[in-house]
Design a protein around this motif. Structure first.
Motif, PDB file in Angstrom:
ATOM      1  N   LYS A  91       0.835  -1.211   0.000  1.00  0.00           N
ATOM      2  CA  LYS A  91       0.000   0.000   0.000  1.00  0.00           C
ATOM      3  C   LYS A  91       0.866   1.255   0.000  1.00  0.00           C
ATOM      4  O   LYS A  91       0.387   2.327  -0.303  1.00  0.00           O
ATOM      5  CB  LYS A  91      -0.890  -0.004   1.251  1.00  0.00           C
ATOM      6  CG  LYS A  91      -1.955  -1.100   1.215  1.00  0.00           C
ATOM      7  CD  LYS A  91      -2.603  -1.404   2.556  1.00  0.00           C
ATOM      8  CE  LYS A  91      -3.115  -0.226   3.330  1.00  0.00           C
ATOM      9  NZ  LYS A  91      -3.782  -0.641   4.605  1.00  0.00           N
ATOM     10  N   SER A  92       2.116   1.136   0.372  1.00  0.00           N
ATOM     11  CA  SER A  92       2.995   2.314   0.470  1.00  0.00           C
ATOM     12  C   SER A  92       4.160   2.160  -0.507  1.00  0.00           C
ATOM     13  O   SER A  92       4.538   1.034  -0.851  1.00  0.00           O
ATOM     14  CB  SER A  92       3.543   2.432   1.891  1.00  0.00           C
ATOM     15  OG  SER A  92       4.346   1.298   2.177  1.00  0.00           O
ATOM     16  N   PRO A 118      -2.032  -3.641  -9.426  1.00  0.00           N
ATOM     17  CA  PRO A 118      -3.168  -3.754  -8.500  1.00  0.00           C
ATOM     18  C   PRO A 118      -4.321  -4.578  -9.096  1.00  0.00           C
ATOM     19  O   PRO A 118      -4.902  -5.430  -8.410  1.00  0.00           O
ATOM     20  CB  PRO A 118      -3.577  -2.303  -8.255  1.00  0.00           C
ATOM     21  CG  PRO A 118      -2.291  -1.539  -8.443  1.00  0.00           C
ATOM     22  CD  PRO A 118      -1.554  -2.253  -9.544  1.00  0.00           C
ATOM     23  N   SER A 132      -6.493   0.632  -3.265  1.00  0.00           N
ATOM     24  CA  SER A 132      -5.504   1.335  -2.438  1.00  0.00           C
ATOM     25  C   SER A 132      -4.101   0.737  -2.601  1.00  0.00           C
ATOM     26  O   SER A 132      -3.175   1.103  -1.891  1.00  0.00           O
ATOM     27  CB  SER A 132      -5.915   1.256  -0.959  1.00  0.00           C
ATOM     28  OG  SER A 132      -5.907  -0.094  -0.535  1.00  0.00           O
ATOM     29  N   LEU A 133      -3.966  -0.191  -3.525  1.00  0.00           N
ATOM     30  CA  LEU A 133      -2.671  -0.874  -3.658  1.00  0.00           C
ATOM     31  C   LEU A 133      -1.778  -0.228  -4.708  1.00  0.00           C
ATOM     32  O   LEU A 133      -2.271   0.352  -5.682  1.00  0.00           O
ATOM     33  CB  LEU A 133      -2.883  -2.348  -4.054  1.00  0.00           C
ATOM     34  CG  LEU A 133      -3.714  -3.210  -3.115  1.00  0.00           C
ATOM     35  CD1 LEU A 133      -3.785  -4.643  -3.645  1.00  0.00           C
ATOM     36  CD2 LEU A 133      -3.137  -3.183  -1.703  1.00  0.00           C
ATOM     37  N   VAL A 248      -0.507  -8.542   4.087  1.00  0.00           N
ATOM     38  CA  VAL A 248      -0.622  -7.073   4.011  1.00  0.00           C
ATOM     39  C   VAL A 248       0.474  -6.537   4.922  1.00  0.00           C
ATOM     40  O   VAL A 248       0.235  -6.175   6.077  1.00  0.00           O
ATOM     41  CB  VAL A 248      -2.026  -6.603   4.470  1.00  0.00           C
ATOM     42  CG1 VAL A 248      -2.210  -5.128   4.137  1.00  0.00           C
ATOM     43  CG2 VAL A 248      -3.126  -7.441   3.831  1.00  0.00           C
ATOM     44  N   ASP A 250       2.080  -3.832   5.146  1.00  0.00           N
ATOM     45  CA  ASP A 250       1.944  -2.475   5.691  1.00  0.00           C
ATOM     46  C   ASP A 250       1.205  -2.483   7.029  1.00  0.00           C
ATOM     47  O   ASP A 250       1.390  -1.583   7.841  1.00  0.00           O
ATOM     48  CB  ASP A 250       1.171  -1.567   4.718  1.00  0.00           C
ATOM     49  CG  ASP A 250       1.975  -1.267   3.474  1.00  0.00           C
ATOM     50  OD1 ASP A 250       2.868  -0.410   3.538  1.00  0.00           O
ATOM     51  OD2 ASP A 250       1.702  -1.906   2.435  1.00  0.00           O
ATOM     52  N   LEU A 308      -9.594  -3.381   2.873  1.00  0.00           N
ATOM     53  CA  LEU A 308      -9.071  -4.068   1.682  1.00  0.00           C
ATOM     54  C   LEU A 308     -10.031  -5.140   1.169  1.00  0.00           C
ATOM     55  O   LEU A 308     -10.014  -5.484  -0.009  1.00  0.00           O
ATOM     56  CB  LEU A 308      -7.740  -4.748   2.024  1.00  0.00           C
ATOM     57  CG  LEU A 308      -6.460  -3.952   1.878  1.00  0.00           C
ATOM     58  CD1 LEU A 308      -5.282  -4.829   2.280  1.00  0.00           C
ATOM     59  CD2 LEU A 308      -6.261  -3.446   0.455  1.00  0.00           C
TER      60      LEU A 308
END
Ligand code: FAD
Length: 814
Positions: A91-92, A118, A132-133, A248, A250, A308
């Motif tokens: 995600k970041s 994504p 959001s990916l 995930v 993050d 998510l």
């Protein structure tokens, strides 16, 4: 009488029994305090995430073996694992970069994996909202285990071979020792005489270790897991596991499906350690590795995962607990025969992901006498004394838990605990602005800020971003100043071992590959090998007297090197006394073209080339300081390693420092030292040299003396000389002078991965970035064009003849 008693019928106990049975062992007893197969240990509660990618080649190998093994095992048609793949999402931006680095590890260590957009992530995991990916990494061979099913299948197979008796409901309450060995295992249902014991007791390991008088360095930690549901969209998929395991990072979370339920595991919370004494007994709970769920440690991650996976939003928690499993000071398992109890083996702190491979490894090790792969990262005998203290184990266990999903830079020192071991020179290095890093508890400077002015004028290629972290151009300036004048380097952390007595030579001749029967005062470089010819260690040995030798070896492998030496001394019934002098002696490397002039100024002793030729040692006086000077260097320059009892350290430093001022002497750090050794082609233990390579492949054949009639590994090495392994350690340079790689990146020929970077650094004197890696013979040829992949980017590279610096060695000999 049993041949082996295995304590614990979790994944490690079952897998080891199974592999031993396959290797023809009989008379094995596996005991567990809990009922079989659901013993109530960690294996009973693991949701079974099986990832293949890791920064450790060793762990990757174990996982690559374990996952298909579990998938091939079945009980009543139910497989021990579903290879549904693993999806890691980012995600970041930092995490997305990390996934690219992990993809590189996958390639390096032979794991098929693919970076995804994504939208492609959404297609792999149908319930996932990819908006959001930034991207993902998909590993088709990863999956989800059914650990108890795998245990059950292995149990049945081992039993059907008539090899193993599994006995649940039996608690081990004591171990009877006799002459440094376990003779008998005492249980609440009687005693079992045995030839050997394997501790596969999971989080109870420390308690059982204590029964044998040893420390098992692991910390049980609580870890949160919960399921929510029912989720109709999951139910519609039709089976219990259809979706890949989704990590995930993050949010420190992973997710899987259990039929209509959605499971979430969470590491993103304050670490919750449990001391082994506080684990409740089976009499109190049938599930002693489960504790009450602490929702306050779960809600943040829960919300992030709901965002998510919109289909699970608002679904109630159906099942939740804090499960417990083991974390070690360095995050690695604890495996192998213990140095202090002759017949005690450990198989501790192992994830389900690696349990199959660990069982095979232990079975091979017990059967063949060597593990068949490089186990240094997981060797039970790798720990220094401080790493076996309760406080250290607890602090590091908590840190290891916290780091489960952390992005860790290869040059990043551990955060806690620090400042454990200061060398005699610490104060002086600190005065020079030393930027300290940690290794084996020792604090050593990576560079000294006092040399910043040198960096302003030195020609050091700039770095930015990831490769500039934990680095400074001052490292380059220190490197160049050492080549130009001289550098003073703290080498105190090297492990120093004295071997003395009438049997000293015979012991070393057996353990070392090179001839140790050298004249008194001579220094020899040697390796020690496993029985299969793999390199265990490299070291420098000085013969102090006919029956006294001092071994100087790597700081990191000191404890296991000394354990190895002691084990062979015992086997050979040697009368040699082996003592650890690491803390008793401090040492300085004084290296560079001005080294002799500096030393001559500091001492009245004769330090001419005739008095101390290359690869010899001589007792000298540096003012009032008695010291042993060895004409050796790890940086490819003229110079000395100078050792003295620790309490004289500051005076030694001051004398050399004062003498060096008019010669341009600088205090250098580990960064410069490493770049100097890379340029000179010196190998680093644990990176460039390890037990998965033999000395000839590593380019160290010169340290093997096959004219010696006998030494460990000799028969295999004699054979290897005739039939080489087919791959060699090669030196590469990157074509782009600004390019940097940091280690473990894949080396490519076209699109084919042919090796990976074992170590690398900038050759500041030769103006190129240098990398080492094992390559198949046909590629390990100077001039061969290749590429190194760094965060998905390809850098053109070329195999070069080595060493790149001072090819003829003139600077060393003079
Ligand atoms: P255990 O399974 O605990 O077995 C040890 C056995 O020793 C026990 O059965 C115990 O009863 C027995 N024993 C102890 N003392 C005695 C005694 N005195 N006498 C007789 N018997 C004794 N791993 C992964 O790979 N992937 C994951 O996704 C994952 N997630 C996890 C999530 C949770 C919630 C938990 C709890 C664990 C997770 N793990 C995961 C970790 C994994 O479960 C463990 O690392 C692994 O199962 C340990 O196996 P083991 O055989 O060493 O220990």
């Amino acid at each position: 009488k049993a041949r082996l008693v295995i304590i614990g019928a979790g994944i490690v106990g079952c897998s080891t029994a199974y592999h031993l049975a396959k290797r023809g062992w009989r008379d094995i007893v596996v005991l567990d305090q809990g009922p079989l197969p659901h013993t109530g240990g960690s294996t009973s509660h693991a949701p079974g995430g099986l990832s293949l990618i890791s920064g450790s080649r060793f762990l990757t190998e174990l996982a690559r073996y374990s996952v298909p093994l579990y998938a091939s095992l079945a009980v009543e048609g139910l497989a021990g694992a579903a290879q549904v793949g693993g999806l890691e999402v980012a995600k970041s931006p930092e995490r997305w970069a990390e996934l690219k680095r992990r993809a590189g590890w996958g390639k390096s260590f032979g794991v098929e994996c693919h970076l995804l957009t994504p939208a492609e992530c959404g297609a792999k995991a149908p319930l996932l909202d990819p908006s959001s990916l930034l991207g993902g990494l998909f590993t088709p061979g990863a999956g989800i285990g059914r650990p108890v099913t795998a245990c059950q299948a292995m149990t049945r197979e081992a039993e059907s071979l008539g090899a193993v008796r599994f006995q649940g409901g039996t608690t081990v309450v004591g171990l009877t020792l006799e002459g440094g060995r376990i003779r008998e295992v005492v249980t609440d249902r009687g005693r079992i005489e045995t030839e050997a014991v394997l501790l596969a007791a999971g989080i109870w390991g420390p308690i059982l270790g204590r029964m044998a008088g040893i420390t098992v360095p692991l910390q049980p930690m609580e870890h949160l897991y919960a399921t929510v549901g029912p989720v109709p969209e999951l139910a519609a998929l039709g089976t219990d596991i259809a979706m890949p395991i989704v990590r995930v990072h993050d949010n420190g979370a992973y997710c899987r499906m259990h039929g209509a339920e959605f499971g979430i595991g969470n590491y993103d919370h304050a670490p919750l350690s449990v001391d082994p004494e506080d684990i409740v007994s089976h009499r109190v709970s049938r599930e002693p590795t489960k504790r009450a769920f602490t929702p306050e440690h779960f809600s943040r991650t829960h919300r992030a995962v709901e965002a998510l996976f919109p289909a699970i939003q608002g679904k109630p928690v159906t099942h939740s607990f804090n499960g417990m499993f083991s974390f070690t000071p360095d995050g690695m398992p604890v495996l192998g025969p213990h140095r202090d109890v002759g017949n005690l083996w450990l198989g501790e702190a192992v994830w389900v992901t690696h349990g199959g491979g660990v069982g095979r490894l232990l079975a091979d090790w017990m059967t063949d006498g060597h593990p068949g792969m490089d186990v240094r990262e997981a060797d039970v005998n790798r720990f220094t004394a401080h790493a076996l203290t309760r406080a250290y184990i607890r602090t590091r266990g908590r840190e290891s838990y916290r780091n489960t999903h952390a992005v860790i830079h290869p040059a990043e020192p551990m955060a806690l605990p620090r400042d454990l071991r200061r060398t005699a020179f610490h104060a002086r290095v600190a005065e020079r602005g030393g930027v300290f890093v940690e290794a084996g508890g020792w604090e050593r400077a990576a560079w000294c800020e006092a040399n910043a002015a040198l960096a302003e004028t030195a020609s050091v290629p700039a770095r930015a971003g990831w490769e500039a972290r934990h680095w400074s151009p001052i490292q380059g300036a220190e490197h160049l100043a050492t080549r130009r004048a001289a550098g003073l380097y703290d080498v105190s952390p090297l492990t120093k071992t004295l071997v003395a007595g009438p049997g000293a030579l015979a012991l070393l001749q057996e353990v070392c590959t090179n001839d140790m029967d050298v004249p008194v005062g001579q220094v020899a470089y040697t390796l020690s090998c496993e029985e299969n010819g793999g390199i265990r260690s490299d070291m420098t040995v000085v013969r102090l007297a006919p029956d006294r030798f001092r071994i100087m070896g790597s700081a990191a492998s000191g404890p296991r090197d000394q354990a190895w030496l002691r084990a062979h001394a015992e086997r050979l019934r040697s009368d040699a006394a082996i003592s650890d002098e690491t803390s008793a002696l401090c040492g300085l490397g004084l290296w560079g073209p001005a080294a002799r002039d500096i030393l001559a100024r500091a001492t009245a002793s004769d330090v001419s080339n005739e008095a101390i030729p290359y690869y010899t040692a001589r007792q000298i006086e540096v003012g009032v300081v008695p010291a042993l000077a060895l004409r050796i260097s790890y940086v490819g320059e003229h110079g000395y390693e100078i050792y003295t009892p620790t309490e004289y350290g500051l005076r030694l430093w001051d004398a050399l420092w004062d003498a060096g001022q008019e010669h341009g002497l600088i205090a250098g750090g580990t960064g410069a030292m490493d770049s100097l050794r890379v340029e000179k082609g010196y190998r680093r233990l644990g990176a460039d040299i390890h037990a998965d390579a033999d000395p000839f492949a590593a380019g160290l054949g010169f340290a093997v003396d096959l004219t010696k009639p006998s030494f460990i590994g000799r028969p295999v090495l004699a054979e290897r000389l005739i039939t080489p392994a087919g791959r060699k350690l090669a030196c590469l340079t990157l074509d782009d002078p600004a390019a940097v790689v940091l280690g473990r990146e894949p080396i490519l020929a076209g699109d084919r991965t042919v090796g990976y970077v074992t170590s690398s650094n900038t050759g500041y004197s030769v103006g190129r970035h240098i990398a080492f890696g094992y390559l198949p013979d046909q590629f390990a040829v100077p001039g061969q064009s290749l590429a190194v992949e760094y965060f998905g980017q390809r850098f053109a590279a070329r195999v070069v003849a080595e060493p790149l610096f001072d090819t003829g060695g003139a600077r060393l000999e003079g």
